[in-house]
Design an enzyme around this catalytic site. Structure first.
Site, short mmCIF file in Angstrom:
data_model
loop_
_atom_site.label_atom_id
_atom_site.label_comp_id
_atom_site.label_asym_id
_atom_site.label_seq_id
_atom_site.Cartn_x
_atom_site.Cartn_y
_atom_site.Cartn_z
N HIS A 123 0.80 -1.22 0.00
CA HIS A 123 0.00 0.00 0.00
C HIS A 123 0.84 1.27 0.00
O HIS A 123 0.39 2.30 -0.50
CB HIS A 123 -1.02 -0.03 1.15
CG HIS A 123 -2.18 -0.90 0.79
ND1 HIS A 123 -2.29 -2.19 1.20
CD2 HIS A 123 -3.23 -0.66 -0.04
CE1 HIS A 123 -3.39 -2.72 0.68
NE2 HIS A 123 -3.97 -1.82 -0.08
N ARG A 147 -10.29 4.68 -1.71
CA ARG A 147 -9.94 3.83 -0.56
C ARG A 147 -10.22 4.61 0.72
O ARG A 147 -9.38 5.38 1.18
CB ARG A 147 -8.46 3.43 -0.61
CG ARG A 147 -8.08 2.49 -1.76
CD ARG A 147 -6.61 2.15 -1.69
NE ARG A 147 -6.24 1.02 -2.52
CZ ARG A 147 -5.76 1.12 -3.75
NH1 ARG A 147 -5.59 2.30 -4.31
NH2 ARG A 147 -5.43 0.03 -4.43
N ARG A 168 -15.24 2.90 -1.56
CA ARG A 168 -15.14 1.54 -1.02
C ARG A 168 -15.24 1.62 0.49
O ARG A 168 -14.64 2.50 1.12
CB ARG A 168 -13.81 0.91 -1.42
CG ARG A 168 -13.67 -0.50 -0.88
CD ARG A 168 -12.43 -1.19 -1.38
NE ARG A 168 -11.22 -0.62 -0.80
CZ ARG A 168 -10.00 -1.04 -1.11
NH1 ARG A 168 -9.82 -1.98 -2.04
NH2 ARG A 168 -8.95 -0.51 -0.54
N GLU A 202 -11.78 -10.16 -5.42
CA GLU A 202 -10.34 -10.13 -5.20
C GLU A 202 -9.85 -11.37 -4.45
O GLU A 202 -8.72 -11.43 -3.99
CB GLU A 202 -9.93 -8.85 -4.47
CG GLU A 202 -10.74 -8.49 -3.25
CD GLU A 202 -10.31 -7.16 -2.61
OE1 GLU A 202 -9.26 -6.62 -2.94
OE2 GLU A 202 -11.07 -6.67 -1.76
N ASN A 242 -4.89 -6.67 -7.24
CA ASN A 242 -3.75 -6.70 -6.33
C ASN A 242 -3.87 -7.86 -5.36
O ASN A 242 -2.92 -8.61 -5.13
CB ASN A 242 -3.66 -5.40 -5.51
CG ASN A 242 -3.61 -4.19 -6.41
OD1 ASN A 242 -3.25 -4.31 -7.57
ND2 ASN A 242 -3.96 -3.03 -5.88
N ASP A 243 -5.05 -7.98 -4.78
CA ASP A 243 -5.25 -9.11 -3.87
C ASP A 243 -5.51 -10.40 -4.63
O ASP A 243 -5.07 -11.46 -4.22
CB ASP A 243 -6.41 -8.81 -2.90
CG ASP A 243 -5.93 -7.97 -1.73
OD1 ASP A 243 -4.91 -8.36 -1.13
OD2 ASP A 243 -6.53 -6.93 -1.44
N ARG A 246 1.80 -10.05 -1.37
CA ARG A 246 2.04 -8.85 -2.17
C ARG A 246 3.10 -7.94 -1.57
O ARG A 246 3.60 -7.03 -2.22
CB ARG A 246 0.72 -8.08 -2.40
CG ARG A 246 0.08 -7.59 -1.14
CD ARG A 246 -1.36 -7.14 -1.38
NE ARG A 246 -1.47 -5.76 -1.78
CZ ARG A 246 -2.63 -5.11 -1.95
NH1 ARG A 246 -3.77 -5.75 -1.77
NH2 ARG A 246 -2.67 -3.86 -2.30
N CYS A 284 -9.94 -2.54 -10.89
CA CYS A 284 -9.43 -1.38 -10.16
C CYS A 284 -8.09 -1.68 -9.50
O CYS A 284 -7.53 -0.85 -8.81
CB CYS A 284 -10.43 -0.89 -9.12
SG CYS A 284 -10.70 -2.07 -7.80
C1 PEP Z 1 -6.93 -4.75 -4.98
O1 PEP Z 1 -6.77 -5.61 -4.12
O2 PEP Z 1 -6.67 -4.92 -6.19
C2 PEP Z 1 -7.41 -3.42 -4.61
C3 PEP Z 1 -7.74 -2.54 -5.52
O3 PEP Z 1 -7.50 -3.12 -3.29
P1 PEP Z 1 -6.24 -2.81 -2.35
O4 PEP Z 1 -5.03 -2.65 -3.22
O5 PEP Z 1 -6.57 -1.58 -1.60
O6 PEP Z 1 -6.17 -4.01 -1.48
MG MG Z 2 -7.64 -5.41 -2.16
#
Ligand code: PEP
Ligand code: MG
Length: 758
Positions: free
Chosen positions: A365, A472, A508, A607, A630-631, A641, A678
């Site tokens: 993050h 976020r 979100r 995700e 991402n997740d 990650r 996203c």
């Molecule tokens: C994701 O997981 O792709 C996402 C957009 O949320 P975050 O990166 O905040 O976990």
């Molecule tokens: Mg996520």
């Protein structure tokens, strides 16, 4: 044995430079293995020679002089096979090469094990003995264990070697170092600035090398901290007045140390050389701890712990005066081992030029926030000795994932050129701002931005974004020291919704847990990414959740652009419960007489693998889906990650990820609801080409990525993207897929866009 190993590794990690580190290794290993010789050969990667770097047992004059060609000597066999070589009589091995400088003719038994770090053989750790004998299994595994443990420390010492020489403390004359420290690309871009190391408080070992112009002020601060510590100890002593004399003696010992020349005078004289009080204290305490720890007498050796404890107590007092007033230079490059998203937000945006973190990866993050702020970031620069690089000139290359500390004029010029090129590319992209994201065959793919700070809301609008695809909401929660109330949240959300009036805004709900923690709501778990995270917390805490939902709904009064998105959905029940709570919050507000509140559109994030398989059922209950790659990548590929160690395995172009996104896309179109991506995948030009081929309804990304992706959308027909998707689905690995897509982008003359990708 474990304890000995731990001690050796710690000493090696604390070594001043590579030579000292290797010297500690050969001496300790020779002692532990009870052999006649221990040596380390390291590979010179410029020509693949192996160089004798340290020895205990061979002629010390041969160190640095003995060089073996790539396939010379028995050590070459160890390197080539990357496995141990155990010889009863080394001179009779066909590869044996006698090296007269070493005077090793008398040694027969030989055991060599490779030193491997991240699949790379750095060199060979060798023990030798006079008599002919074979080393037993235990000895072989012991040496392998030692080499495996030391590989990281050697790589670290090798990479950081020379940093100490960059600054001579008193005159602050700087020397240059053109060898970069390597990490992972975190956020694209290149920046030059002055490093500012952030470190955890109350940790002496983490205190960075820092200098002062005002030694008198530092000395006074130190003496005040000592005085405050003395008072603390006296208070503690009184508290234990009922204990026997013997037990209270500890506090007298503390008070004696506090008056001793060894601690006070030494620290003061170090400050006199221009060192900052905390740095001087760190050095003196570390020296004293070493002296005591090395003592044979157990009682005296234990005193090293007392000195450490006292040092920490003094430091706490020193820090209580320093913190609070953190000020930042212009062109600050924030550097730290574990930076938090809130650390970035604390630096005034006009002063922050880049971020460097020794842990984490491009999907952490901190990196995501750096991208949102438009500053380059390098993550997972494991070998960067953070404590030694404070207040130095630094170049951060967020494309390559590397950092130059105090580079020469030549490197500076090279980067100057890159920065200019970058500006040209941005100027070229600037012309796209007012143009729609539409393919040459007329397919519109609205591009949205990911955001989380009010500070970047207007930049987001100016970037030409057609909406906010992911806000976020946890970021405003993270930079406060208690949960923001309903009114405060409503104000934030209102500002976002009204800045983007008439355009979709997807808020979100709170997604904390994992690597996003709230200081005032600590969650301690062994496995936080598989723990209490996202919607799970919200459903377990209807108080927090409902406050947030009410704030969102109130903020949307009079507007019709609110979309609410639930993170980390893993089952249908979670969707049902969350939707019910939105309905209830709206009814409450209507009952309270707030009339102008539309029902927002509701979406679920996909995700987690279970949500991919359940996508169709989820799609029946919501108005839109948003794929959080991402997740999704981390859970699908079992790659943390944030772990730089496995970052090479983290790739959104893995065939499994592509198939999962495709499956979600198909589920959504069956239910006729829109689906967007996203996660960071949407901002990766190569991946965006595939997403275009799949027919995603919209893409959401950082402001920095948006113009590049618009260029991709405007340059390729969806028809061509579909053909590429078909070809990609025939390929078996992420590398091949990336190659296919990058080649296509390059052929279209858009090679410059590829820099931010892998
Ligand atoms: C994701 O997981 O792709 C996402 C957009 O949320 P975050 O990166 O905040 O976990
Ligand atoms: Mg996520």
């Amino acid at each position: 044995m474990l304890e000995t190993l731990r001690r050796i590794v710690q000493e090696v990690n604390e070594a001043r430079d590579l030579d000292q580190a290797l010297q500690i290794i050969v001496q300790s290993v020779k002692q532990v293995m009870k052999t006649d010789v221990c040596s380390v050969y390291l590979t010179d990667f410029s020509n693949h020679d192996r160089v004798l770097m340290a020895t205990d047992g061979l002629n010390p004059k041969s160190v640095g002089r003995v060089r073996l060609k790539q396939n010379e000597g028995v050590t070459s066999v160890v390197c080539e096979r990357a496995e141990p070589l155990n010889l009863e009589d080394a001179p009779s091995h066909p590869k044996y090469k006698y090296l007269p400088e070493t005077e090793e003719e008398d040694f027969h038994a030989f055991l060599g094990v490779p030193i491997i770090h991240h699949r790379k053989t750095l060199g060979v750790l060798v023990v030798q003995q006079l008599q002919k004998r074979s080393f037993d299994d235990n000895e072989v595994t012991l040496l392998m264990t030692i080499a495996a443990q030391l590989a990281g420390a050697i790589a670290h010492a090798e990479a950081s070697g020379g940093i100490d020489g960059l600054r001579q403390s008193s005159d602050k004359r700087l020397m240059h170092r053109d060898r970069p420290f390597r990490g992972l690309p975190g956020a694209p871009g290149v920046a030059k600035g002055l490093s500012r190391v952030l470190y955890p408080s109350a940790d002496l070992d983490a205190v960075p090398n820092r200098h002062t112009e005002n030694t008198e002020k530092e000395k006074l601060a130190f003496l005040n901290a000592v005085e405050a510590t003395r008072k603390d100890i006296n208070v503690l002593k009184l508290r234990v007045a009922q204990l026997p004399e013997e037990d209270r003696a500890l506090f007298d010992a503390y008070l004696l140390i506090l008056e001793s020349d060894s601690l006070i005078k030494k620290t003061l004289s170090k400050i006199d050389t221009g060192l900052w009080a905390s740095t001087a204290l760190r050095d003196v305490v570390q020296e004293q701890v070493k002296v005591f720890a090395a003592m044979e007498d157990e009682y005296l050796s234990e005193r090293s712990q007392d000195i450490k404890d006292l040092g920490r107590r003094i430091l706490v007092h020193l820090q209580s005066k320093q913190d609070g007033v953190r000020s930042y230079e212009d062109n600050t490059v924030l550097v730290g081992d574990e930076l938090a998203a809130s650390d970035l937000v604390e630096v005034p945006p006009d002063k922050l030029v880049a971020v460097v973190c020794t842990q984490g990866s491009g999907s952490s993050h901190v990196a995501i926030l750096a991208r949102a702020l438009g500053v380059p970031a390098v993550m997972g620069a494991q070998d960067l000795p953070t404590s030694k690089v404070d207040a130095l000139n630094i170049i951060v290359d967020g494309y390559q994932g590397c950092i130059y500390i105090n580079p020469s004029e030549t490197v500076h010029k090279e980067y100057e050129r890159l920065i200019n090129e970058e500006a040209e590319l941005s100027a070229g992209l600037e012309t796209l701002k007012g143009k729609p994201a539409e393919t040459p065959d007329g397919v519109r793919v609205p591009l949205y931005v990911n955001s989380g700070l009010l500070a970047d809301i207007s930049t987001s609008l100016e970037s030409g974004a057609e909406g906010i695809g992911l806000y976020r909401t946890e970021f405003p929660f993270m930079i406060r020291d208690q949960f923001p109330g309903e009114d405060e949240q409503a104000q934030i959300y209102k500002q976002v919704l009204s800045t983007f009036a008439g355009k979709p805004v997807i808020l979100r709900t709170l997604d904390v847990g994992g690597d996003k923690n709230l200081s005032y709501f600590p969650i301690k778990e062994d496995n936080p990414f598989l723990g209490w995270r996202g919607i799970r917390i919200s459903l377990d805490h209807p108080d927090i959740f409902t406050t947030q939902l009410r704030a969102m709904l109130r903020a949307s009064a009079g507007q019709d652009n609110l979309h609410i998105l639930f993170p980390m959905i893993t089952s249908i029940d979670e969707v049902k419960e969350a939707v019910n709570l939105v309905n209830r919050a709206r009814e409450e507000l209507l009952d309270e007489g707030k009339v102008d509140i539309h029902m927002p559109r509701i979406g679920a994030m996909i995700e987690v693998p279970s949500a991919v398989y359940e996508a169709e059922s989820i799609a029946k209950r919501v108005d839109f889906l948003s794929i959080g790659t991402n997740d999704l990548v981390q859970y699908l590929l079992a790659v943390d990650r944030n772990n730089s160690q496995v970052a090479d395995l983290y790739d959104c172009l893995h065939p499994a990820v592509i198939r999962a996104v495709l499956q979600v896309m198909q589920a959504a179109s069956k239910q006729q609801i829109p689906v967007s991506v996203c996660g960071e995948m949407a901002g990766d030009p190569a991946a965006a080409l595939l997403l275009l081929g799949m027919g995603l309804n919209s893409l959401s990304m950082s402001t920095i990525a948006l113009p590049r992706i618009k260029w991709v959308i405007r340059s390729f027909t969806q028809q061509r993207a579909k053909e590429l998707l078909e070809q990609a689905l025939q390929l078996e690995g992420a590398k091949e897929i990336r190659h296919l897509l990058n080649r296509e982008i390059d052929n279209a003359g858009l090679g410059g866009l590829l820099r931010p990708g892998k």
